[in-house]
Every structure is written in structure tokens, then in C-alpha cells.
Design an enzyme around this catalytic site. Structure first.
Site, PDB file in Angstrom:
ATOM      1  N   ARG A 124       0.830  -1.235   0.000  1.00 17.99           N
ATOM      2  CA  ARG A 124       0.000   0.000   0.000  1.00 17.99           C
ATOM      3  C   ARG A 124       0.854   1.270   0.000  1.00 17.99           C
ATOM      4  NH1 ARG A 124      -2.957  -2.921   3.904  1.00 17.99           N
ATOM      5  NH2 ARG A 124      -4.726  -3.961   2.946  1.00 17.99           N
ATOM      6  N   LYS A 146       1.936  11.498 -11.350  1.00 17.59           N
ATOM      7  CA  LYS A 146       1.008  10.614 -12.056  1.00 17.59           C
ATOM      8  C   LYS A 146       1.751   9.330 -12.386  1.00 17.59           C
ATOM      9  CE  LYS A 146      -2.335  13.497 -14.472  1.00 17.59           C
ATOM     10  NZ  LYS A 146      -2.796  13.918 -15.812  1.00 17.59           N
ATOM     11  N   GLU A 188       7.099  17.757 -25.831  1.00 15.30           N
ATOM     12  CA  GLU A 188       6.519  18.154 -24.526  1.00 15.30           C
ATOM     13  C   GLU A 188       7.075  19.516 -24.092  1.00 15.30           C
ATOM     14  OE1 GLU A 188       4.050  16.666 -22.931  1.00 15.30           O
ATOM     15  OE2 GLU A 188       4.089  14.547 -23.482  1.00 15.30           O
ATOM     16  N   LYS A 239       5.580  22.996 -14.510  1.00 16.25           N
ATOM     17  CA  LYS A 239       4.755  21.844 -14.109  1.00 16.25           C
ATOM     18  C   LYS A 239       4.509  21.869 -12.604  1.00 16.25           C
ATOM     19  CE  LYS A 239       3.626  17.092 -14.636  1.00 16.25           C
ATOM     20  NZ  LYS A 239       3.735  15.857 -15.375  1.00 16.25           N
ATOM     21  N   GLU A 249      -5.835  16.835 -10.558  1.00 18.15           N
ATOM     22  CA  GLU A 249      -6.531  17.184 -11.809  1.00 18.15           C
ATOM     23  C   GLU A 249      -8.033  17.422 -11.619  1.00 18.15           C
ATOM     24  OE1 GLU A 249      -4.756  15.295 -15.258  1.00 18.15           O
ATOM     25  OE2 GLU A 249      -6.615  15.604 -16.365  1.00 18.15           O
ATOM     26  N   ARG A 253      -4.964  21.246 -13.794  1.00 20.56           N
ATOM     27  CA  ARG A 253      -3.941  20.307 -14.274  1.00 20.56           C
ATOM     28  C   ARG A 253      -4.251  19.754 -15.668  1.00 20.56           C
ATOM     29  NH1 ARG A 253      -0.379  15.827 -10.962  1.00 20.56           N
ATOM     30  NH2 ARG A 253       0.764  15.116 -12.785  1.00 20.56           N
ATOM     31  N   ASN A 257      -2.445  18.418 -20.460  1.00 24.78           N
ATOM     32  CA  ASN A 257      -2.812  17.445 -21.490  1.00 24.78           C
ATOM     33  C   ASN A 257      -3.033  18.098 -22.848  1.00 24.78           C
ATOM     34  OD1 ASN A 257      -2.722  15.105 -19.923  1.00 24.78           O
ATOM     35  ND2 ASN A 257      -4.706  15.592 -19.023  1.00 24.78           N
ATOM     36  N   HIS A 260      -3.010  16.024 -25.966  1.00 25.30           N
ATOM     37  CA  HIS A 260      -3.085  14.622 -25.563  1.00 25.30           C
ATOM     38  C   HIS A 260      -4.406  13.943 -25.926  1.00 25.30           C
ATOM     39  CE1 HIS A 260       0.533  15.721 -23.499  1.00 25.30           C
ATOM     40  NE2 HIS A 260       0.657  14.574 -22.875  1.00 25.30           N
ATOM     41  N   HIS A 264      -3.426  10.620 -27.399  1.00 23.58           N
ATOM     42  CA  HIS A 264      -3.699   9.316 -26.782  1.00 23.58           C
ATOM     43  C   HIS A 264      -4.493   8.416 -27.721  1.00 23.58           C
ATOM     44  CE1 HIS A 264      -3.081  10.513 -22.265  1.00 23.58           C
ATOM     45  NE2 HIS A 264      -1.951  10.358 -22.921  1.00 23.58           N
ATOM     46  N   HIS A 277       4.933   8.311 -27.604  1.00 20.91           N
ATOM     47  CA  HIS A 277       4.029   9.256 -26.953  1.00 20.91           C
ATOM     48  C   HIS A 277       4.231  10.687 -27.465  1.00 20.91           C
ATOM     49  CE1 HIS A 277       1.592  10.968 -23.756  1.00 20.91           C
ATOM     50  NE2 HIS A 277       2.587  11.780 -23.459  1.00 20.91           N
TER      51      HIS A 277
HETATM   52  P1  NAD Z   1      10.481   5.586 -22.941  1.00 24.67           P
HETATM   53  O1  NAD Z   1      10.447   5.470 -21.482  1.00 24.67           O
HETATM   54  O2  NAD Z   1       9.942   4.457 -23.738  1.00 24.67           O
HETATM   55  O3  NAD Z   1      11.965   5.884 -23.405  1.00 24.67           O
HETATM   56  C1  NAD Z   1      12.230   5.997 -24.769  1.00 24.67           C
HETATM   57  C2  NAD Z   1      13.378   5.096 -25.218  1.00 24.67           C
HETATM   58  O4  NAD Z   1      14.613   5.689 -24.820  1.00 24.67           O
HETATM   59  C3  NAD Z   1      13.363   3.710 -24.614  1.00 24.67           C
HETATM   60  O5  NAD Z   1      13.766   2.783 -25.585  1.00 24.67           O
HETATM   61  C4  NAD Z   1      14.414   3.796 -23.522  1.00 24.67           C
HETATM   62  O6  NAD Z   1      14.999   2.560 -23.208  1.00 24.67           O
HETATM   63  C5  NAD Z   1      15.414   4.735 -24.140  1.00 24.67           C
HETATM   64  N1  NAD Z   1      16.253   5.511 -23.237  1.00 24.67           N
HETATM   65  C6  NAD Z   1      15.891   6.069 -22.054  1.00 24.67           C
HETATM   66  N2  NAD Z   1      16.878   6.842 -21.591  1.00 24.67           N
HETATM   67  C7  NAD Z   1      17.887   6.757 -22.492  1.00 24.67           C
HETATM   68  C8  NAD Z   1      19.167   7.366 -22.572  1.00 24.67           C
HETATM   69  N3  NAD Z   1      19.570   8.263 -21.677  1.00 24.67           N
HETATM   70  N4  NAD Z   1      19.962   7.065 -23.626  1.00 24.67           N
HETATM   71  C9  NAD Z   1      19.512   6.200 -24.586  1.00 24.67           C
HETATM   72  N5  NAD Z   1      18.305   5.636 -24.576  1.00 24.67           N
HETATM   73  C10 NAD Z   1      17.503   5.921 -23.529  1.00 24.67           C
HETATM   74  O7  NAD Z   1       9.680   6.875 -23.431  1.00 24.67           O
HETATM   75  P2  NAD Z   1       9.533   8.351 -22.830  1.00 24.67           P
HETATM   76  O8  NAD Z   1       9.293   9.191 -24.015  1.00 24.67           O
HETATM   77  O9  NAD Z   1      10.590   8.682 -21.892  1.00 24.67           O
HETATM   78  O10 NAD Z   1       8.181   8.252 -21.968  1.00 24.67           O
HETATM   79  C11 NAD Z   1       6.932   8.016 -22.559  1.00 24.67           C
HETATM   80  C12 NAD Z   1       5.968   7.532 -21.487  1.00 24.67           C
HETATM   81  O11 NAD Z   1       5.812   8.558 -20.509  1.00 24.67           O
HETATM   82  C13 NAD Z   1       4.577   7.231 -22.005  1.00 24.67           C
HETATM   83  O12 NAD Z   1       4.149   6.002 -21.486  1.00 24.67           O
HETATM   84  C14 NAD Z   1       3.732   8.349 -21.461  1.00 24.67           C
HETATM   85  O13 NAD Z   1       2.397   7.972 -21.250  1.00 24.67           O
HETATM   86  C15 NAD Z   1       4.431   8.645 -20.183  1.00 24.67           C
HETATM   87  N6  NAD Z   1       4.183  10.004 -19.650  1.00 24.67           N
HETATM   88  C16 NAD Z   1       3.792  10.105 -18.352  1.00 24.67           C
HETATM   89  C17 NAD Z   1       3.570  11.340 -17.796  1.00 24.67           C
HETATM   90  C18 NAD Z   1       3.225  11.456 -16.339  1.00 24.67           C
HETATM   91  O14 NAD Z   1       2.890  12.550 -15.889  1.00 24.67           O
HETATM   92  N7  NAD Z   1       3.322  10.396 -15.579  1.00 24.67           N
HETATM   93  C19 NAD Z   1       3.742  12.498 -18.568  1.00 24.67           C
HETATM   94  C20 NAD Z   1       4.151  12.360 -19.891  1.00 24.67           C
HETATM   95  C21 NAD Z   1       4.364  11.097 -20.431  1.00 24.67           C
HETATM   96  N1  GLY Z   2       1.425  14.894 -18.233  1.00 24.35           N
HETATM   97  C1  GLY Z   2       0.183  15.309 -17.671  1.00 24.35           C
HETATM   98  C2  GLY Z   2       0.193  15.509 -16.207  1.00 24.35           C
HETATM   99  O1  GLY Z   2       1.180  15.254 -15.550  1.00 24.35           O
HETATM  100  O2  GLY Z   2      -0.801  15.910 -15.650  1.00 24.35           O
END
Ligand code: NAD
Ligand code: GLY
Length: 373
Positions: A124, A146, A188, A239, A249, A253, A257, A260, A264, A277
Site C-alpha cells: 500500500r 502521475k 513536450e 509543471k 486534476e 492540471r 494534457n 493529448h 492518446h 508518446h
Molecule cells: P520511454 O520510457 O519508452 O523511453 C524511450 C526510449 O529511450 C526507450 O527505448 C528507452 O529505453 C530509451 N532511453 C531512455 N533513456 C535513455 C538514454 N539516456 N539514452 C539512450 N536511450 C535511452 O519513453 P519516454 O518518451 O521517456 O516516456 C513516454 C511515457 O511517458 C509514455 O508512457 C507516457 O504515457 C508517459 N508520460 C507520463 C507522464 C506522467 O505525468 N506520468 C507524462 C508524460 C508522459
Molecule cells: N502529463 C500530464 C500531467 O502530468 O498531468
């Protein structure tokens, strides 16, 4: 090193730091030790990222006396699922991780989101540290709490709000990022330019963020350390300002998006493969500008300048012709952003200002989607 303080009035620990700078992995252990009580750390990563930074991080954590274990997940958005979550829980149980121990996410947004969900649910709630290694994760996903996994029926449909105890954004990790991944992080970053004034940050840069992005494009895309640090810090400040006002949100917040709603839906129609993404969000932002222009929410001049900025940063992604606008529209109808059955869009209404709209007709949406092929 620079520090951005995130203040969440309702969270268990009200403040947490985002450390931003070069070569921070080497001192990660000492940076986090004042923020957690853990003896054991479960570092969750993937082979790609762990191969690049795992050893450096392990050494730095062990130097501070943390008993450090790694779990490597498969690399890719399609693994942001319940199987990976199950692996995290299993590893934590096998290691007898206690509640006072912590999970550390080393990687991009995929690793951050699934590890955060693991930390939020194991016993938890166990402590959680984010070490984002993509630009997207440093400016967005690692900040604000998030955490989520995808469901075959929709993106991020199960998750939680679960704040990390600290975030370490080591800018030097970005130098190994493939160009494609750098560009999606920049999508982003551009988003912050388009929503800057709506974020309610009191202290802004000397110039607007859009102008900063226009003027420093070459330094930004070559990851010049000083400009990159400044840019990551400012995005985190924007942010943090939004999350401070609306952690869960309830209202504001939603502006994060921007791009998005369409983004999405595109990711979902691609089955989370073949497009990432940030690329989907870049298409979604373009769609939002077309929608806003169609509804005369913004001037032709502002529309053109935003499209020019997207083009300047090579965000000319197109949607696969095999996915019809109707299919995309259907995908939007299963999304967290739906309220009372209405799809909500974040649309530009002025320079760097956005608003939330629930009264967009299906035809208006389809018209804007048709411009994205
Ligand atoms: P990712 O985590 O898939 O990373 C992209 C690629 O880069 C992967 O193949 C990874 O292994 C590689 N990589 C990572 N760091 C590296 C480095 N320093 N050098 C070389 N390769 C590297 O993708 P992302 O774009 O980082 O994240 C996308 C995800 O984030 C989505 O699932 C999206 O929904 C989520 N997201 C979440 C929030 C939130 O608020 N929680 C906000 C925006 C996006
Ligand atoms: N990326 C959207 C949020 O963090 O609210």
C-alpha cells in the site's frame, strides 16, 4: 546543480526536490539519502538504460550504504502493462522489501510510470525516487506524481497520484538519447511554450518561453548544457506550479494534457507500437491548433507562428493513413478526459494560453483530424 522545489499541499511529504545538473548519477546516493529511510533499494530499469547507467548508479547508491538490487523490464511502451507491474511486485516480495524501503525508477517515462505504480501499490505504498533519463521524463513524466499502466482499451487507464520523494534529472544522460527520442521530449517542451501563461507561475523568464525556444533552437537540439539545464528547470517549474495548484486534476492540471486528447487516441489506434508518446502528442497539438483556428479561438497570425515553431523543431509527424478519423474519434471516447460522456479538449485561446472545451462537435473534431495525414 540547480534545485526546483515541488510543493504539494495535500501530499504526505509536502515538498520534494528535483535536482537538475550534469553528472548527478555519481552523487545520486548522497542526493537522496536525506529524503528516504530505506536500507534496501529496488532499482527498476530496462536493459538499454541499465547498460548505460546502471553500474554508475549502483556504485553511487552502495557508497552511501544502500543495499541495491536491480529489476530489468522489457523496453517499450507495450510493456507498460500489468505483467511488468506483476514483475515489480514479485521482485519486491522476493527481496522482502519493507515499507520504509524504496523503489527507484531509472529510465524514461515508461519505467517511471510503471515503477511509480508499483511503489504506490506494493504494501500500500513504499517510497519512490525518480531518475529520469529521457528529455520527456525530465521535463514531464517524472514530476507531479502521475503513475499508470496502459490497458488494451486505453492509455494510462489504471494508475494513481503518487509523489516521488526526490527526482534526479541528470542532463548528461541525455547525450546518448537517439535523435528520435530527443525530438519527442522536445514535443513536450514545446507544449510548455503553448500553455506557459496558463500555468500561473509568478516568476517567468526574461522572454516568453516561445521566444526562448525560437531563439535557442540550435543550442537546444545540440543539448548545450547550460541552455538545456535552463530549459529543463523552467519546464519543471511550470509543471510544479500547476501541480501545486491542482495535484489530482480537479481542474487546472488538465492543461498539461494539451495535445493529448488526439495524441492518446493515436497511440491507442497504433496499439502503442510504431509511434511514441511525444510523436502522438506533436500530432495532437497540431490538431488542437486546427480545431482552435476553425472555431476562431485564435488569430491566423498566432496559428501560423505555432505551426512554424512545430515545423522548426521538425514535428511534422503524420497519422497512418490506415487509421481513419472515425476510428480516432471512437478511440477518444474511451479516455480519462471524458466528463459526462463529453470529450474534453485543451485548446489554445491566446498567446501561450489554453482553455478546456467540452462542446466540440464530432464534425469539428473530424475536420481537424483530416488535416493530420
Ligand atoms: P520511454 O520510457 O519508452 O523511453 C524511450 C526510449 O529511450 C526507450 O527505448 C528507452 O529505453 C530509451 N532511453 C531512455 N533513456 C535513455 C538514454 N539516456 N539514452 C539512450 N536511450 C535511452 O519513453 P519516454 O518518451 O521517456 O516516456 C513516454 C511515457 O511517458 C509514455 O508512457 C507516457 O504515457 C508517459 N508520460 C507520463 C507522464 C506522467 O505525468 N506520468 C507524462 C508524460 C508522459
Ligand atoms: N502529463 C500530464 C500531467 O502530468 O498531468
Amino acid at each position: 546543480m540547480q534545485t526546483v522545489k515541488v510543493e504539494i499541499p495535500q501530499a504526505e511529504s509536502r515538498y520534494y526536490p528535483i535536482f537538475i545538473g550534469n553528472n548527478l548519477l555519481e552523487t545520486a546516493g548522497s542526493l537522496i539519502k536525506d529524503y528516504i529511510k530505506a536500507n534496501k533499494l529496488l532499482v527498476v530499469s530496462n536493459k538499454t538504460v541499465s547498460g548505460l547507467f546502471g553500474e554508475k548508479l549502483k556504485n553511487s547508491l552502495e557508497k552511501e550504504g544502500f543495499n541495491t538490487e536491480f529489476l530489468l523490464l522489457e523496453d517499450g511502451e507495450q510493456y507498460k502493462n500489468v505483467d511488468s507491474l506483476q514483475k515489480i511486485w514479485t521482485k519486491a516480495i522476493e527481496l522482502k522489501l519493507e515499507r520504509k524501503d524504496a523503489m527507484v525508477a531509472l529510465g524514461g517515462g515508461v519505467i517511471g510510470d510503471v515503477t511509480g505504480f508499483g511503489a504506490a501499490t506494493y504494501l500500500r505504498g513504499t517510497d519512490f525516487i525518480q531518475i529520469p533519463t529521457t528529455l520527456l521524463a525530465q521535463v514531464d513524466s517524472s514530476v507531479g506524481g502521475k503513475v499508470a499502466i496502459n490497458h488494451p482499451l486505453g492509455k494510462n487507464l489504471t494508475g494513481n497520484f503518487y509523489q516521488p520523494k526526490a527526482v534526479i534529472a541528470d542532463i548528461s544522460t541525455l547525450s546518448s538519447l537517439p535523435v528520435r527520442e530527443l525530438r519527442v521530449g522536445l514535443a513536450e517542451v514545446l507544449k510548455y511554450g503553448f500553455i506557459e501563461k496558463s500555468c500561473g507561475l509568478q516568476k517567468r523568464l526574461d522572454t516568453s518561453f516561445i521566444e526562448f525556444l525560437k531563439g535557442n533552437k540550435d543550442l537546444i537540439t545540440s543539448l548545450e548544457p547550460s541552455i538545456t539545464g535552463q530549459m529543463v528547470k523552467y519546464c519543471c517549474e511550470l509543471k510544479a506550479s500547476v501541480v501545486n495548484q491542482d495535484e489530482k486534476e480537479a481542474g487546472l492540471r488538465a492543461i498539461l494534457n494539451f495535445g493529448h486528447t488526439i495524441g492518446h487516441a493515436i497511440e491507442k489506434c497504433y496499439g502503442y507500437k510504431g509511434i511514441n508518446h511525444g510523436e502522438a502528442v506533436a500530432i495532437g497539438m497540431r490538431g488542437a491548433f486546427f480545431l482552435a483556428k476553425g472555431k476562431q479561438l485564435i488569430s491566423e497570425k498566432y496559428f501560423n507562428s505555432c505551426i512554424e515553431l512545430l515545423d522548426k523543431y521538425e514535428m511534422g509527424y503524420k497519422t497512418d493513413k490506415n487509421i481513419s478519423p472515425d476510428e480516432l474519434y471512437k478511440a477518444m471516447q474511451v479516455d480519462k478526459k471524458i466528463r459526462a460522456g463529453k470529450i474534453r479538449f485543451i485548446l489554445p485561446v491566446n498567446i501561450s494560453e489554453v482553455g478546456v472545451f467540452s462542446d466540440i462537435t464530432e464534425q469539428e473534431v473530424i475536420n481537424s483530424l483530416e488535416t493530420l495525414y
